[in-house]
Design a protein around this motif. Structure first.
Motif, short mmCIF file in Angstrom:
data_model
loop_
_atom_site.label_atom_id
_atom_site.label_comp_id
_atom_site.label_asym_id
_atom_site.label_seq_id
_atom_site.Cartn_x
_atom_site.Cartn_y
_atom_site.Cartn_z
N MET A 33 0.87 -1.31 0.04
CA MET A 33 0.05 0.06 -0.03
C MET A 33 0.93 1.26 -0.08
O MET A 33 0.60 2.20 -0.84
CB MET A 33 -0.96 0.04 1.35
CG MET A 33 -1.65 1.25 1.40
SD MET A 33 -2.22 1.73 3.14
CE MET A 33 -0.74 1.96 3.84
N VAL A 34 2.02 1.20 0.73
CA VAL A 34 2.80 2.36 1.00
C VAL A 34 3.30 2.52 -0.61
O VAL A 34 3.58 3.55 -0.92
CB VAL A 34 3.94 2.26 2.14
CG1 VAL A 34 5.01 3.16 2.12
CG2 VAL A 34 3.29 2.30 3.38
N VAL A 61 4.54 6.12 -2.17
CA VAL A 61 5.83 6.58 -3.00
C VAL A 61 5.32 7.30 -4.33
O VAL A 61 6.16 8.22 -4.64
CB VAL A 61 6.65 5.15 -3.30
CG1 VAL A 61 7.51 5.53 -4.42
CG2 VAL A 61 7.17 4.27 -1.98
N ILE A 62 4.31 6.82 -4.87
CA ILE A 62 3.75 7.46 -5.97
C ILE A 62 3.60 8.97 -5.52
O ILE A 62 3.88 9.89 -6.47
CB ILE A 62 2.35 6.90 -6.65
CG1 ILE A 62 2.96 5.42 -7.18
CG2 ILE A 62 1.67 7.76 -7.91
CD1 ILE A 62 1.77 4.83 -7.51
N THR A 101 -0.63 10.38 5.24
CA THR A 101 -1.64 9.22 5.72
C THR A 101 -1.04 7.90 4.82
O THR A 101 -1.16 6.95 5.63
CB THR A 101 -2.81 9.67 4.94
OG1 THR A 101 -3.45 10.88 5.46
CG2 THR A 101 -3.84 8.71 5.24
N TYR A 102 -0.69 8.03 3.71
CA TYR A 102 -0.36 6.97 2.83
C TYR A 102 1.20 6.54 2.52
O TYR A 102 1.41 5.46 2.38
CB TYR A 102 -0.89 7.02 1.48
CG TYR A 102 -2.41 6.98 1.33
CD1 TYR A 102 -3.25 6.09 1.64
CD2 TYR A 102 -2.70 8.47 1.18
CE1 TYR A 102 -4.73 6.47 1.61
CE2 TYR A 102 -4.23 8.60 0.92
CZ TYR A 102 -4.99 7.73 1.27
OH TYR A 102 -6.44 7.97 1.40
N ALA A 103 1.98 7.15 3.17
CA ALA A 103 3.46 6.79 2.77
C ALA A 103 4.08 6.22 4.19
O ALA A 103 5.45 5.99 4.12
CB ALA A 103 4.22 8.28 2.76
N GLN A 104 3.35 5.71 5.01
CA GLN A 104 3.90 4.95 6.08
C GLN A 104 2.56 3.84 6.62
O GLN A 104 1.21 4.25 6.32
CB GLN A 104 4.07 5.70 7.30
CG GLN A 104 3.18 6.55 7.71
CD GLN A 104 3.39 7.47 8.99
OE1 GLN A 104 4.65 7.53 9.50
NE2 GLN A 104 2.58 8.76 9.10
N PRO A 105 3.02 2.77 7.15
CA PRO A 105 1.87 2.11 7.71
C PRO A 105 1.02 2.57 8.68
O PRO A 105 1.39 3.62 9.43
CB PRO A 105 2.60 0.85 8.16
CG PRO A 105 3.94 0.99 7.52
CD PRO A 105 4.40 2.28 7.38
#
Length: 329
Positions: free
Chosen positions: A200-201, A206-207, A258-262
């Motif tokens: 997911m990350v 990453v994107i 929100t999305y760049a880490q678990p």
């Protein structure tokens, strides 16, 4: 067969919403409802104006109209559920609706992120290659760019939801949020999700970081190009780029957080979610479109034509006595 039974155990998710205080819920309902209405009015006005005003049939406004459509769509995926949840204590969403919500949210949000990159390319060509602008940013390029934007959003979203659908969900089913999203839902899976969280990350975080870095570097290059220019047009371009950097940061930074880490629950999660699901779709058009002088003139022209047409119809209605006569058999 046992694994299949486990994966079908959870049939719905319970959303805890923004707050449990009734007074705060009613206050938030009024604020968010007003933002939602303003978002619809602003974006629909912009789409209609670009469609009917031939002065705006250019690549830049074509991309802005697509941004307006994405903003309306993005706001409509989660905000109605948030508003209904603020007025009721029964905050439940079915398993299928939850996954559909995640799919459309990431589909539209992904397309928006790629569209912002396309809009930056348009501004770069307009400022750095003004003599070749129309030959580079022709209608074939623009339609291909928009098609690539939607395709990118679809591939991003189908990858995210596809990974989640492979996980077993057997409880618990409580989400401390007002909508379904990948980081929270993935934590409810009845299995070790460390590899899935890393995927997911990579697919989101990453994107987002790469796009954000590319956008910021590109805007810095544009600013350096126009730094020594003092003409009125260049000053406007400088102001526009500065404002768009602010807009890009407002969109990307909460998403990266929100999305760049678990996922780890923190007090700022819901605030960040409200920003990029409710507030940003309204602010986008204020940042990218309504500061544009030509757009404001076009909106006034369009509204003037509408009011003039309505006035003429009213005069014709009152001037023709036969139109007001009622005829009965």
């Amino acid at each position: 067969m046992e694994s299949k039974n486990i994966t079908t155990t959870v049939t719905e998710f319970v959303l805890l919403g923004l707050t449990q205080s009734h007074k705060v819920q009613y206050f938030l309902y009024v604020i968010i409802f007003l933002i939602y209405v303003i978002t619809w009015l602003l974006n629909f006005t912009i789409m209609a104006t670009v469609a009917v005003d031939h002065h705006l049939h250019t690549p830049m406004y074509f991309l802005l109209a697509n941004l307006a459509f994405l903003d309306v769509s993005d706001s409509s995926v989660n905000t109605p559920k948030l508003l209904s949840g603020l007025l009721t204590q029964h905050k439940v969403i079915s398993f299928n609706q939850c996954f559909l919500q995640m799919f459309f949210f990431h589909f539209i949000a992904g397309a928006m992120a790629f569209l912002l990159l396309g809009m930056m390319v348009d501004r770069y060509v307009a400022i750095c290659e003004p003599l070749r602008y129309l030959s580079i940013m022709n209608w074939s390029t623009c339609t291909g760019l928009v098609a690539a934007v939607w395709l990118g959003g679809f591939l991003h979203s189908i990858t995210q939801t596809g990974l989640l659908l492979q996980l077993p969900f057997c409880g618990p089913n409580v989400l401390d949020s007002f909508y379904c999203d990948v980081p929270q839902v993935i934590k409810l899976a009845c299995t070790d999700t460390r590899m899935d969280e890393l995927q997911m990350v990579f697919n989101s975080g990453v994107i987002l970081i790469r796009l954000f870095v590319i956008l910021i570097i590109s805007y810095i290059v544009i600013l350096l190009k126009i730094r020594t220019c003092i003409t009125e047009g260049k000053r406007k371009a400088l102001s526009t780029c500065g404002t768009q950097i602010t807009g890009v940061s407002l969109i990307f930074i909460p998403c990266i957080v929100t999305y760049a880490q678990p996922y780890n629950k923190s007090p700022g999660d819901k605030v960040a979610s409200v920003v990029f699901t409710v507030v940003t779709p309204m602010l986008n058009q204020m940042i990218y479109t309504l500061r544009n002088t030509e757009m404001k003139k076009a909106i006034r022209r369009t509204l003037g034509k509408i009011l003039l047409s309505a006035g003429k119809q009213k005069l014709e209605w009152t001037a023709d006595p036969k139109s007001s006569n009622l005829v009965f058999p």
